[in-house]
Design an enzyme around this catalytic site. Structure first.
Site, PDB file in Angstrom:
ATOM      1  N   LYS A 206       0.778  -1.094  -0.091  1.00 44.94           N
ATOM      2  CA  LYS A 206      -0.106  -0.052  -0.041  1.00 44.94           C
ATOM      3  C   LYS A 206       0.802   1.220  -0.107  1.00 44.94           C
ATOM      4  O   LYS A 206       1.497   1.472   1.015  1.00 44.94           O
ATOM      5  CB  LYS A 206      -0.767   0.045   1.137  1.00 44.94           C
ATOM      6  CG  LYS A 206      -2.020   1.142   1.113  1.00 44.94           C
ATOM      7  CD  LYS A 206      -2.676   1.572   2.413  1.00 44.94           C
ATOM      8  CE  LYS A 206      -1.841   2.600   2.985  1.00 44.94           C
ATOM      9  NZ  LYS A 206      -1.974   3.958   2.327  1.00 44.94           N
ATOM     10  N   GLU A 281      10.100   0.803  10.457  1.00 45.22           N
ATOM     11  CA  GLU A 281      11.135   1.998  10.154  1.00 45.22           C
ATOM     12  C   GLU A 281      10.404   3.160  10.317  1.00 45.22           C
ATOM     13  O   GLU A 281       9.388   3.721   9.560  1.00 45.22           O
ATOM     14  CB  GLU A 281      11.547   1.988   8.782  1.00 45.22           C
ATOM     15  CG  GLU A 281      12.412   0.649   8.192  1.00 45.22           C
ATOM     16  CD  GLU A 281      13.726   0.477   8.608  1.00 45.22           C
ATOM     17  OE1 GLU A 281      14.135   1.167   9.466  1.00 45.22           O
ATOM     18  OE2 GLU A 281      14.173  -0.919   8.672  1.00 45.22           O
ATOM     19  N   CYS A 315      13.419  10.716   6.658  1.00 46.69           N
ATOM     20  CA  CYS A 315      13.364  10.308   8.261  1.00 46.69           C
ATOM     21  C   CYS A 315      14.801  10.395   8.744  1.00 46.69           C
ATOM     22  O   CYS A 315      14.773  10.513   9.982  1.00 46.69           O
ATOM     23  CB  CYS A 315      12.995   8.601   7.972  1.00 46.69           C
ATOM     24  SG  CYS A 315      13.872   7.832   6.712  1.00 46.69           S
ATOM     25  N   GLU A 412       9.583  15.744  15.419  1.00 40.24           N
ATOM     26  CA  GLU A 412      10.078  15.532  13.999  1.00 40.24           C
ATOM     27  C   GLU A 412       9.114  16.504  13.292  1.00 40.24           C
ATOM     28  O   GLU A 412       7.852  16.300  13.176  1.00 40.24           O
ATOM     29  CB  GLU A 412       9.809  14.024  13.661  1.00 40.24           C
ATOM     30  CG  GLU A 412      10.336  14.084  12.292  1.00 40.24           C
ATOM     31  CD  GLU A 412       9.941  12.355  11.718  1.00 40.24           C
ATOM     32  OE1 GLU A 412       8.948  11.951  11.908  1.00 40.24           O
ATOM     33  OE2 GLU A 412      10.988  11.810  10.983  1.00 40.24           O
TER      34      GLU A 412
HETATM   35  P1  NAP Z   1       2.337   8.055   8.302  1.00 38.00           P
HETATM   36  O1  NAP Z   1       1.115   8.777   8.671  1.00 38.00           O
HETATM   37  O2  NAP Z   1       2.713   6.943   9.263  1.00 38.00           O
HETATM   38  O3  NAP Z   1       2.002   6.967   7.159  1.00 38.00           O
HETATM   39  C1  NAP Z   1       2.939   6.054   6.435  1.00 38.00           C
HETATM   40  C2  NAP Z   1       1.641   5.100   5.882  1.00 38.00           C
HETATM   41  O4  NAP Z   1       0.832   4.259   6.684  1.00 38.00           O
HETATM   42  C3  NAP Z   1       0.847   5.716   4.698  1.00 38.00           C
HETATM   43  O5  NAP Z   1       0.818   4.833   3.701  1.00 38.00           O
HETATM   44  C4  NAP Z   1      -0.290   5.513   5.523  1.00 38.00           C
HETATM   45  O6  NAP Z   1      -1.484   5.649   4.640  1.00 38.00           O
HETATM   46  C5  NAP Z   1      -0.172   4.424   6.304  1.00 38.00           C
HETATM   47  N1  NAP Z   1      -1.017   4.582   7.469  1.00 38.00           N
HETATM   48  C6  NAP Z   1      -1.653   5.569   8.231  1.00 38.00           C
HETATM   49  N2  NAP Z   1      -2.322   5.238   9.306  1.00 38.00           N
HETATM   50  C7  NAP Z   1      -2.578   3.699   9.083  1.00 38.00           C
HETATM   51  C8  NAP Z   1      -3.157   2.672  10.248  1.00 38.00           C
HETATM   52  N3  NAP Z   1      -3.754   3.079  11.240  1.00 38.00           N
HETATM   53  N4  NAP Z   1      -2.739   1.540   9.747  1.00 38.00           N
HETATM   54  C9  NAP Z   1      -2.022   1.060   8.849  1.00 38.00           C
HETATM   55  N5  NAP Z   1      -1.432   2.147   7.961  1.00 38.00           N
HETATM   56  C10 NAP Z   1      -1.637   3.368   8.129  1.00 38.00           C
HETATM   57  O7  NAP Z   1       3.615   8.515   7.927  1.00 38.00           O
HETATM   58  P2  NAP Z   1       3.681   9.834   6.906  1.00 38.00           P
HETATM   59  O8  NAP Z   1       3.230  11.088   7.490  1.00 38.00           O
HETATM   60  O9  NAP Z   1       3.003   9.455   5.653  1.00 38.00           O
HETATM   61  O10 NAP Z   1       5.282   9.757   6.573  1.00 38.00           O
HETATM   62  C11 NAP Z   1       6.156  10.512   7.202  1.00 38.00           C
HETATM   63  C12 NAP Z   1       6.830   9.440   8.454  1.00 38.00           C
HETATM   64  O11 NAP Z   1       7.427   8.465   8.154  1.00 38.00           O
HETATM   65  C13 NAP Z   1       7.802  10.402   9.168  1.00 38.00           C
HETATM   66  O12 NAP Z   1       7.697  10.143  10.696  1.00 38.00           O
HETATM   67  C14 NAP Z   1       9.367   9.872   8.547  1.00 38.00           C
HETATM   68  O13 NAP Z   1      10.069   9.879   9.764  1.00 38.00           O
HETATM   69  C15 NAP Z   1       8.691   8.450   8.522  1.00 38.00           C
HETATM   70  N6  NAP Z   1       9.702   7.675   7.656  1.00 38.00           N
HETATM   71  C16 NAP Z   1      10.636   6.800   8.242  1.00 38.00           C
HETATM   72  C17 NAP Z   1      11.498   6.200   7.504  1.00 38.00           C
HETATM   73  C18 NAP Z   1      12.433   5.158   7.908  1.00 38.00           C
HETATM   74  O14 NAP Z   1      12.990   4.433   7.304  1.00 38.00           O
HETATM   75  N7  NAP Z   1      12.588   5.060   9.271  1.00 38.00           N
HETATM   76  C19 NAP Z   1      11.625   6.439   6.033  1.00 38.00           C
HETATM   77  C20 NAP Z   1      10.791   7.558   5.570  1.00 38.00           C
HETATM   78  C21 NAP Z   1       9.995   8.072   6.210  1.00 38.00           C
HETATM   79  P3  NAP Z   1      -1.953   7.332   4.281  1.00 38.00           P
HETATM   80  O15 NAP Z   1      -1.097   7.543   3.186  1.00 38.00           O
HETATM   81  O16 NAP Z   1      -3.550   7.045   3.754  1.00 38.00           O
HETATM   82  O17 NAP Z   1      -1.836   8.131   5.391  1.00 38.00           O
END
Ligand code: NAP
Ligand code: MG
Length: 508
Positions: A206, A281, A315, A412
């Site tokens: 997804k 991650e 990230c 963050e």
């Molecule tokens: P996010 O809100 O956590 O969303 C990530 C993914 O999870 C999206 O596909 C999202 O769908 C989905 N999601 C949201 N709620 C969910 C739930 N309850 N159950 C299952 N899936 C769910 O993160 P973001 O704001 O898109 O991305 C930014 C974050 O990612 C930052 O915190 C960043 O640090 C982190 N990140 C970490 C890494 C690493 O490798 N450690 C790399 C890149 C980014 P939707 O698109 O519909 O919201």
């Protein structure tokens, strides 16, 4: 938001997309389930916007729980029967290579699509995102033929002369649900799919609701490469519905997630009901530590790149700058100078150095953090606002006079905002760098070997770079300490995450 007819934005207009991209968008993306492109049972669609203009460029299906059931069933069928489980490792290897070649062949189109969808510059996507994605498939292709177990001696009881042949085999973990964020859509999809496929798993992927396009184009290339139906299924949809249904599904064996720590915690709880394997991650608040001997020219460019690359939506972004008191002013002035000189613009424009943020929501979030920093007493050295424009731009921003209790230091931001602090000695900076729930990465800038080797063990992070930042390789384990997650992607460790270890003991 042009204030008046004579208002002329500093932001250049977004050039028209190429015929290849226009053709893809005209195909009206659907869901990939069991090797077919199908409509969602929900019949509803999610709008996709160009962050540089705020205009809608596409819409994708909003997969519901029924679609998740269909995708998981297709993945299960492909895992248990048909050509995939019978394929030789070398055949899986060949498929992954073919996919990597197809990505390279369509690099131009994919870079443009990534730029239009996410806002990043096409130049950066062509230099970083697309080659990293094909490299990931090519690297993991090699692992398909190198997955191994071991034999070992036991001291098991038995009648005199009893002997046992004992060994381990690594088997694919099964059907995996993979949920990725919007900041590097294609790299994230590749980093999830490649090791799973090399190991022999089947996948339900997804992409993020904001950036589904490159994953869908990748789905077309996966079919073209010749992967059997159901081996890769791609569902576009919202996290709270589609994502949550994948995580809760009893027939999914493992969840691999990249995203925020907040959502990672929700996923970990939900997955525990069925004791799924989970790798997370998550977020970061990575320190950039400049020691007094560092080469300042390298530091200024490196520290600016550490925070402003991908508009700070990384990230591992170097979002907290700690510079030794002796060099602090020079480093700050240098990074602020780089920030001031950066040309903001739409991703497809050849002169753009920094694109917009991914969404209006993200733009407002980042501006909200800058406001909170100001209110809590931080000084805005440069940036701090958004140009007057309908796109989701935020100017590169540096905040000084930052205290460790401020939200801008602790949380963050995920945008082009750097917070800067001085320090006097190694123990002090190690404590400050570790004063965060996150532990994803850090960089140290110095040529003083003794100081570097003293500092590296003190830093609680999954990756520590020295005199560089953002260096991520398909062969280098990547993941977090503390609330930045668990599990390590890339390298042998990624293959381990997609396999179960089976012990076999034969009385002979
Ligand atoms: P996010 O809100 O956590 O969303 C990530 C993914 O999870 C999206 O596909 C999202 O769908 C989905 N999601 C949201 N709620 C969910 C739930 N309850 N159950 C299952 N899936 C769910 O993160 P973001 O704001 O898109 O991305 C930014 C974050 O990612 C930052 O915190 C960043 O640090 C982190 N990140 C970490 C890494 C690493 O490798 N450690 C790399 C890149 C980014 P939707 O698109 O519909 O919201
Ligand atoms: Mg978008």
């Amino acid at each position: 938001m042009n204030a008046s007819p004579e208002f002329r934005s500093e932001i250049a207009p977004q050039p028209e997309p190429s015929p290849a991209v226009a053709k893809f968008l005209a195909r009206k993306p659907r869901l990939l389930i069991g090797g077919e492109w199908v409509e969602s049972s929900s019949k509803t669609r999610i709008p996709v916007f160009d962050p540089a203009t705020g205009k809608q460029i596409a819409e994708v299906p909003d997969a519901n729980a029924e679609d998740v059931n269909r995708a998981v069933a297709a993945a299960r069928k492909a895992f248990e029967s048909g050509p995939w489980p019978d394929m030789l490792p070398a055949q899986r290897e060949a498929l992954l290579w073919r996919l990597a070649d197809l990505i390279d062949r369509h690099a131009e189109e994919l870079a443009e699509l990534e730029s239009l969808d996410n806002g990043k510059t096409k130049l950066m996507a062509s230099m970083v995102d697309i080659p990293a994605a094909s490299a990931q498939f090519r690297y993991m292709a090699g692992w398909a033929t190198k997955i191994e177990g071991s034999t070992f001696q036991t001291s098991l009881p038995g009648p005199p002369g009893a002997k046992y042949h004992t060994y381990t085999v690594r088997e694919p973990v099964g059907v995996v649900g993979q949920i990725v964020p919007w900041n590097f859509p294609l790299i994230m999809a590749a980093t999830k799919l490649a090791p799973a496929l090399a190991a022999g798993c089947t996948c339900v992927l997804k992409p993020a609701e904001q950036t589904p396009l490159s994953a869908l184009r990748l789905g077309e290339l996966i079919i073209e490469a010749g992967f059997p139906p159901g081996v890769v299924n791609i569902l576009t949809g919202y996290g709270e519905t589609t994502g949550a249904a994948i995580v809760a599904h009893p027939d999914v064996d493992k969840i691999a997630f990249t995203g925020s720590t907040e959502v990672g915690k929700i996923i970990n709880k939900s997955a525990s009901d069925t004791v799924k394997r989970v790798s997370l991650e998550l977020g970061g608040k990575s320190p950039v530590i400049v020691l007094p001997d560092a080469d300042l020219e390298t530091v200024v460019g490196g520290a600016a790149q550490a925070i402003f690359f991908n508009s700070g939506q990384v990230c591992v972004a170097g979002s907290r700058l700690f510079a030794h008191r002796k060099v602090f002013d020079k480093v700050l002035e240098g990074v602020a100078g780089v920030a001031k000189s950066m040309k903001l613009g739409p991703g497809l424009h050849p002169e753009t150095q920094m694109g917009p943020l991914v969404s209006r929501e993200q733009q407002e979030r980042v501006l909200g953090y800058i406001k909170s920093g100001r209110e809590e007493g931080a000084a805005v050295v440069v940036g701090g606002d958004a140009p007057q424009h309908p796109g989701y731009f935020v100017r590169p921003t540096v905040l000084a006079d930052v205290r460790r209790d401020m939200r801008v230091f602790r949380e963050e931001i995920f945008g082009p905002v750097l917070v800067a602090q001085r320090f006097d000695d190694l123990d002090e900076v190690a404590a400050a760098a570790n004063d965060t729930p996150y532990g994803l990465a850090a960089s140290i800038w110095s040529n003083d070997l003794r100081a570097v080797h003293r500092l590296v063990p003190k830093i609680k992070a999954g990756t520590v770079w020295v005199n560089c930042h953002h260096m991520i390789d398909a062969n280098m384990p990547f993941g977090g300490y503390k609330q930045s997650g668990f599990g390590r992607e890339n390298g042998r460790t990624a293959i381990e995450m997609y396999t179960e270890l089976k012990s076999v003991c034969i009385a002979i």
